[in-house]
Design a protein around this motif. Structure first.
Motif, PDB file in Angstrom:
ATOM      1  N   ASN A 144       0.901  -1.240  -0.120  1.00 45.87           N
ATOM      2  CA  ASN A 144      -0.008  -0.034   0.010  1.00 45.87           C
ATOM      3  C   ASN A 144       0.809   1.260  -0.091  1.00 45.87           C
ATOM      4  N   LEU A 145       1.869   1.309   0.779  1.00 44.95           N
ATOM      5  CA  LEU A 145       2.952   2.293   0.681  1.00 44.95           C
ATOM      6  C   LEU A 145       3.469   2.678  -0.611  1.00 44.95           C
ATOM      7  N   LEU A 146       4.002   1.548  -1.337  1.00 42.17           N
ATOM      8  CA  LEU A 146       4.886   1.779  -2.324  1.00 42.17           C
ATOM      9  C   LEU A 146       4.135   1.677  -3.865  1.00 42.17           C
ATOM     10  N   ARG A 147       3.071   0.871  -3.706  1.00 41.02           N
ATOM     11  CA  ARG A 147       2.503   0.505  -5.140  1.00 41.02           C
ATOM     12  C   ARG A 147       2.273   2.011  -5.888  1.00 41.02           C
ATOM     13  N   PRO A 148       1.620   2.971  -5.441  1.00 41.64           N
ATOM     14  CA  PRO A 148       1.275   4.119  -6.175  1.00 41.64           C
ATOM     15  C   PRO A 148       2.626   4.934  -7.010  1.00 41.64           C
ATOM     16  N   ALA A 149       3.588   4.757  -6.141  1.00 41.47           N
ATOM     17  CA  ALA A 149       4.999   5.252  -6.700  1.00 41.47           C
ATOM     18  C   ALA A 149       5.565   4.248  -7.788  1.00 41.47           C
ATOM     19  N   ILE A 150       5.991   3.079  -7.236  1.00 40.41           N
ATOM     20  CA  ILE A 150       6.616   2.061  -8.345  1.00 40.41           C
ATOM     21  C   ILE A 150       5.623   1.008  -8.921  1.00 40.41           C
ATOM     22  N   GLY A 151       4.283   0.950  -8.785  1.00 40.70           N
ATOM     23  CA  GLY A 151       3.653  -0.015  -9.419  1.00 40.70           C
ATOM     24  C   GLY A 151       3.733  -1.638  -9.142  1.00 40.70           C
ATOM     25  N   GLU A 152       3.659  -2.379 -10.175  1.00 42.46           N
ATOM     26  CA  GLU A 152       3.856  -3.921  -9.882  1.00 42.46           C
ATOM     27  C   GLU A 152       4.959  -4.001 -10.410  1.00 42.46           C
ATOM     28  N   SER A 153       6.203  -3.365  -9.920  1.00 40.62           N
ATOM     29  CA  SER A 153       7.530  -3.725 -10.265  1.00 40.62           C
ATOM     30  C   SER A 153       8.399  -4.878  -9.628  1.00 40.62           C
ATOM     31  N   LEU A 154       9.306  -5.104  -9.808  1.00 43.89           N
ATOM     32  CA  LEU A 154      10.263  -6.233  -9.039  1.00 43.89           C
ATOM     33  C   LEU A 154      10.185  -6.192  -7.636  1.00 43.89           C
ATOM     34  N   PHE A 155      10.146  -5.060  -7.041  1.00 41.62           N
ATOM     35  CA  PHE A 155      10.018  -4.931  -5.650  1.00 41.62           C
ATOM     36  C   PHE A 155       8.805  -5.333  -4.818  1.00 41.62           C
ATOM     37  N   ILE A 156       7.408  -5.122  -5.638  1.00 47.46           N
ATOM     38  CA  ILE A 156       6.320  -5.566  -5.283  1.00 47.46           C
ATOM     39  C   ILE A 156       5.623  -6.647  -5.553  1.00 47.46           C
ATOM     40  N   ALA A 157       6.126  -6.998  -7.077  1.00 46.68           N
ATOM     41  CA  ALA A 157       5.229  -8.089  -7.887  1.00 46.68           C
ATOM     42  C   ALA A 157       5.557  -9.570  -7.030  1.00 46.68           C
ATOM     43  N   GLU A 158       4.665 -10.432  -7.211  1.00 48.66           N
ATOM     44  CA  GLU A 158       4.728 -11.530  -6.500  1.00 48.66           C
ATOM     45  C   GLU A 158       4.440 -12.651  -7.460  1.00 48.66           C
ATOM     46  N   GLY A 159       4.870 -13.976  -7.077  1.00 51.26           N
ATOM     47  CA  GLY A 159       4.424 -15.100  -8.107  1.00 51.26           C
ATOM     48  C   GLY A 159       5.076 -14.957  -9.518  1.00 51.26           C
ATOM     49  N   ALA A 160       4.380 -15.497 -10.422  1.00 50.93           N
ATOM     50  CA  ALA A 160       4.731 -15.343 -11.740  1.00 50.93           C
ATOM     51  C   ALA A 160       5.078 -14.013 -12.384  1.00 50.93           C
ATOM     52  N   HIS A 161       4.376 -13.109 -12.061  1.00 50.14           N
ATOM     53  CA  HIS A 161       4.775 -11.645 -12.643  1.00 50.14           C
ATOM     54  C   HIS A 161       6.072 -11.332 -12.165  1.00 50.14           C
ATOM     55  N   TRP A 162       6.324 -11.593 -10.606  1.00 52.67           N
ATOM     56  CA  TRP A 162       7.616 -11.229 -10.336  1.00 52.67           C
ATOM     57  C   TRP A 162       8.723 -12.054 -10.980  1.00 52.67           C
ATOM     58  N   ARG A 163       8.324 -13.180 -10.981  1.00 51.04           N
ATOM     59  CA  ARG A 163       9.544 -14.162 -11.906  1.00 51.04           C
ATOM     60  C   ARG A 163      10.009 -13.781 -13.142  1.00 51.04           C
ATOM     61  N   TRP A 164       9.113 -13.511 -13.961  1.00 54.29           N
ATOM     62  CA  TRP A 164       9.569 -13.148 -15.466  1.00 54.29           C
ATOM     63  C   TRP A 164      10.038 -11.912 -15.434  1.00 54.29           C
ATOM     64  N   GLN A 165       9.744 -10.808 -14.486  1.00 57.53           N
ATOM     65  CA  GLN A 165      10.347  -9.782 -14.473  1.00 57.53           C
ATOM     66  C   GLN A 165      12.090  -9.970 -14.016  1.00 57.53           C
ATOM     67  N   ARG A 166      12.088 -10.808 -13.054  1.00 61.60           N
ATOM     68  CA  ARG A 166      13.515 -10.878 -12.337  1.00 61.60           C
ATOM     69  C   ARG A 166      14.157 -11.780 -13.495  1.00 61.60           C
ATOM     70  N   ARG A 167      13.757 -12.698 -14.264  1.00 62.29           N
ATOM     71  CA  ARG A 167      14.552 -13.357 -15.280  1.00 62.29           C
ATOM     72  C   ARG A 167      14.928 -12.280 -16.315  1.00 62.29           C
ATOM     73  N   THR A 168      14.155 -11.303 -16.555  1.00 64.63           N
ATOM     74  CA  THR A 168      14.310 -10.474 -17.629  1.00 64.63           C
ATOM     75  C   THR A 168      15.507  -9.400 -17.202  1.00 64.63           C
ATOM     76  N   ALA A 169      15.491  -9.115 -15.947  1.00 65.83           N
ATOM     77  CA  ALA A 169      16.522  -7.815 -15.403  1.00 65.83           C
ATOM     78  C   ALA A 169      17.550  -8.405 -14.978  1.00 65.83           C
ATOM     79  N   ALA A 170      17.586  -9.666 -14.472  1.00 69.09           N
ATOM     80  CA  ALA A 170      18.904 -10.183 -14.041  1.00 69.09           C
ATOM     81  C   ALA A 170      20.034  -9.837 -14.806  1.00 69.09           C
ATOM     82  N   PRO A 171      19.981 -10.320 -16.128  1.00 66.69           N
ATOM     83  CA  PRO A 171      21.213  -9.989 -16.932  1.00 66.69           C
ATOM     84  C   PRO A 171      21.706  -8.486 -16.942  1.00 66.69           C
TER      85      PRO A 171
END
Length: 457
Positions: free
Chosen positions: A87-114
């Motif tokens: 609730n504190l952070l979503r308005p500023a940084i959306g569903e980014s890596l820091f907030i996203a969970e599950g499959a939505h987090w995993r694909w972003q992490r795989r994309t950003a890791a390199p």
């Protein structure tokens, strides 16, 4: 008659947060949390593996490394970030890596890791070296007077992140984004009574409504910069935006759209400069606090540096300076407290965890736990001479498990380069009566600044 032996004063310890020794209740917890989130931690959390209670809803503070391992690694999906955090952070940084969970987090992490590979981080080291040199020149130009090094570290690390994110792109108003983020945190980052009581997300939080305009402007500016770069393409050494634009999930071949790129870039800007600035501010305070440590670090830096500023190649040859940074992160972790919400029943430290319980990792208490650290409030960089000797989940400045901070190597390289550069050139000494006050709202900041005298040596 002989003289009585003189009493020896206990060794002085660096500034710390006074922890709670009596229950606060709901309103007391709210007042304390709005002033300093860490002040709600009971002192007993630094002496027992787990502390539980109820403040509107059931909560547990966990400082047992095995239980933390279960939360962060073995049963990760059962402990997503708490609704309060989102609730504190979503308005500023959306569903980014820091907030996203599950499959939505995993694909972003795989994309950003390199993006944060050792090669890419090393390619960005010259930007860090140049920013360290400018910081040293500013401190020298300030003359023989007290300098707020914490404020200068914020400026220095923001220069780095703005340059490595957008390569000084004239299309991007970095200062405007910085102001927007600060305005949002100032208005919306304080814990609401509604959050402590566990009220649903649809109940409005007045502070967050007030900050909405600044956030919309910030996102619009960032969107325009992303689209302009997408049209222009990279120039020279790829920066973080170039690398993210080129990024692709190796499993699904999915790429980030403009909103996803923007939210992750804003996350990197926030996390990529303030946390490193805080670490450097606290490191300089600690070096001024202990002149013997500072002298030893200066000798190491001067033996290694070939010019007036440290480089990426120097970092591996500055182990003691890295130990100072590690110890600063132990004593003053930027994320001093992390909360999770249990999704299903579990057991931690032999205690029942129910669905909906708030499970807190009080990193500040973990790093000062009497069962895990010898003389935990003391400043001793040599603790980190042998990192393998410490329990894996007793030290979590960057988290751990699959969600360990993606930019940890970037932050540590930057911190070593800047700290070595400054210590090689200056002797820092405290200003009497101007000790910083460790206060956490979203991050653990030195309230009042870190005022030191800086003398060229």
């Amino acid at each position: 008659m002989t003289d009585a032996p003189a009493e020896t004063a206990p060794p002085r310890t660096p500034v710390r947060v006074p922890l709670v020794t009596e229950p606060l209740g709901v309103m007391g917890s709210l007042r304390a949390a709005r002033e300093n989130v860490l002040s709600i931690i009971p002192d007993i959390a630094t002496r027992q593996p787990m502390v539980s209670g109820r403040t509107g809803k059931r909560w547990h503070m966990v400082t047992d490394p095995d239980a933390i391992r279960r939360m962060l690694l073995e049963n990760l999906d059962n402990y997503p970030k708490s609704l309060v955090t989102k609730n504190l952070l979503r308005p500023a940084i959306g569903e980014s890596l820091f907030i996203a969970e599950g499959a939505h987090w995993r694909w972003q992490r795989r994309t950003a890791a390199p993006v944060f590979s050792h090669r890419n981080v090393m390619n960005l080291a010259p930007v860090m070296t140049a920013a360290a040199r400018r910081s040293a020149d500013r401190i020298a130009a300030a003359g023989p007077r007290a300098v707020d090094v914490a404020a200068d570290m914020v400026r220095t690390t923001f220069d780095v992140i703005a340059d490595v994110t957008f390569s000084g792109d004239g299309m991007f108003d970095a200062d405007g984004v910085h102001r927007g983020i600060d305005a949002y945190i100032a208005e919306a980052g304080r814990v609401s009574l509604f959050d402590i009581l566990g009220l649903p997300d649809w109940v409005p939080r007045p502070g967050r409504l007030m900050a909405g305009g600044a956030v919309r402007d910030m996102k619009r500016v960032a969107d325009e910069a992303v689209e302009a770069r997408r049209a222009r393409g990279p120039e020279g050494v790829p920066d973080l935006l170039d690398l993210l634009l080129d990024g692709e999930d190796p499993e699904t071949k999915r790429r980030m759209n403009t909103a996803e790129l923007r939210d992750n870039l804003l996350t990197f800007i926030v996390a990529g400069h303030e946390t490193t600035a805080l670490t450097l501010g606290w490191s300089l305070y600690l070096c001024a606090f202990d002149q013997e440590v500072q002298d030893r670090a200066r000798a190491e830096a001067r033996a290694v540096l070939s010019g007036d500023a440290a480089t990426g190649d120097d970092v591996a040859r500055l182990p003691f300076i890295r130990q100072i940074i590690d110890e600063a992160l132990r004593l003053y972790p930027p994320a001093g407290m992390v909360s999770r919400t249990a999704m299903a029943a579990d057991t931690l430290c032999g205690r029942e965890i129910r669905p909906g319980d708030t499970v807190i990792l009080p990193i500040y208490a973990l790093h000062r736990h009497h069962m895990l650290w010898d003389n935990p409030d003391a400043f001793r960089p040599d603790r980190f001479a042998d990192r393998k000797a410490m329990p894996r989940y007793a030290y979590l400045p960057f988290g751990d498990g699959p969600r360990i901070c993606i930019g940890a190597s970037f932050a540590l390289q930057e911190a070593v380069i800047i700290l070595a550069t400054l210590l090689a050139r200056f002797r820092f000494t405290p200003v009497p009566g101007r000790d910083p006050d460790p206060v956490m709202i979203l991050t653990l900041r030195p309230q009042g600044g870190v005022w030191l005298m800086a003398e060229e040596v």
